[in-house]
Design an enzyme around this catalytic site. Structure first.
Site, PDB file in Angstrom:
ATOM      1  N   ASP A  51       0.857  -1.188   0.000  1.00  0.00           N
ATOM      2  CA  ASP A  51       0.000   0.000   0.000  1.00  0.00           C
ATOM      3  C   ASP A  51       0.893   1.237   0.000  1.00  0.00           C
ATOM      4  OD1 ASP A  51      -1.902   1.999   0.473  1.00  0.00           O
ATOM      5  OD2 ASP A  51      -3.083   0.732   1.816  1.00  0.00           O
ATOM      6  N   ARG A  72      -0.191   4.394  -0.240  1.00  0.00           N
ATOM      7  CA  ARG A  72      -0.930   5.601   0.097  1.00  0.00           C
ATOM      8  C   ARG A  72      -0.322   6.342   1.294  1.00  0.00           C
ATOM      9  NH1 ARG A  72      -6.895   3.195   0.519  1.00  0.00           N
ATOM     10  NH2 ARG A  72      -5.645   1.485   1.399  1.00  0.00           N
TER      11      ARG A  72
END
Length: 209
Positions: free
Chosen positions: A128, A130
């Protein structure tokens, strides 16, 4: 950090009949054009509004992809905020941060048997990518330092608390299992087992019946 408000009634959600105010921001870190949707003037009328950090998913939010439940989560959030007010931060972080084209490449690998995390890793990305620091800046620009957070993702909760945002309550979204769709339930199970999402697969909301 600055905000620009457009007091235009947007009709959003599954039935496109829910009014919301859209806010854009200047001075964010990553250069993307993130926006906030405010329901029932929650940023001005509520001391502890419900918020959601929703990462953009073109394939799910707009085209109702069978590979995820993003669109269903978005509609659930909009319906909830229509009833009780809230602030939706719509973050331009397609494919957990790898971008749209790479996400489509990941779809190919998922069709060959990989889960979403394995596919991203195979393409050379971390699980991930983000970064929620811009979401923190957006909340601070709106003067929201005490919130209720609508999420199942512990990374979002940690990001806010680490930045000094007080999260007084966590409100989970439902597990949206699509009837007759191969792989949808497996996607949700992977989010729980690998991503440690706080999602109760046993309490599912079936769509498509």
């Amino acid at each position: 950090m600055a905000e620009v408000r457009a007091r235009v009634q947007l009709n959003v959600g599954q039935n496109s009949d829910i009014p919301a105010e859209i806010i854009s921001f200047q001075g964010l870190n990553d250069g993307h054009e993130h926006v906030a949707l405010v329901f029932n003037e929650a940023d001005e009328k509520q001391q502890t509004p419900l918020i959601r950090m929703h990462s953009e998913c073109l394939t799910g939010d707009v085209f109702h992809s069978s590979r995820c439940d993003c669109g269903e989560q978005l509609n659930e959030c909009i319906e909830t905020m229509h009833k009780q007010g809230g602030v939706l931060l719509y973050l331009r972080q397609e494919g957990r941060g790898i971008g749209l084209y790479n996400k489509i490449d990941a779809y190919v690998l998922q069709s060959q048997g990989m889960n979403t995390y394995e596919a991203n890793n195979h393409l050379g990305f971390e699980d991930d990518l983000r970064d929620f620091s811009d979401a923190v800046l957006m909340l601070q620009a709106l003067g929201l330092n005490h919130v209720k957070l609508m999420t199942n993702n512990p990374r979002k909760l940690k990001a806010l608390r680490d930045a000094g945002i007080t999260v007084e309550e966590v409100v989970g979204t439902q597990a949206h299992v699509k009837v007759g769709i191969t792989g949808n339930k497996g996607y949700l199970e992977t989010k729980v087992t690998h991503g440690e999402h706080m999602l109760d697969i046993k309490k599912i909301t079936k769509t498509g019946e």
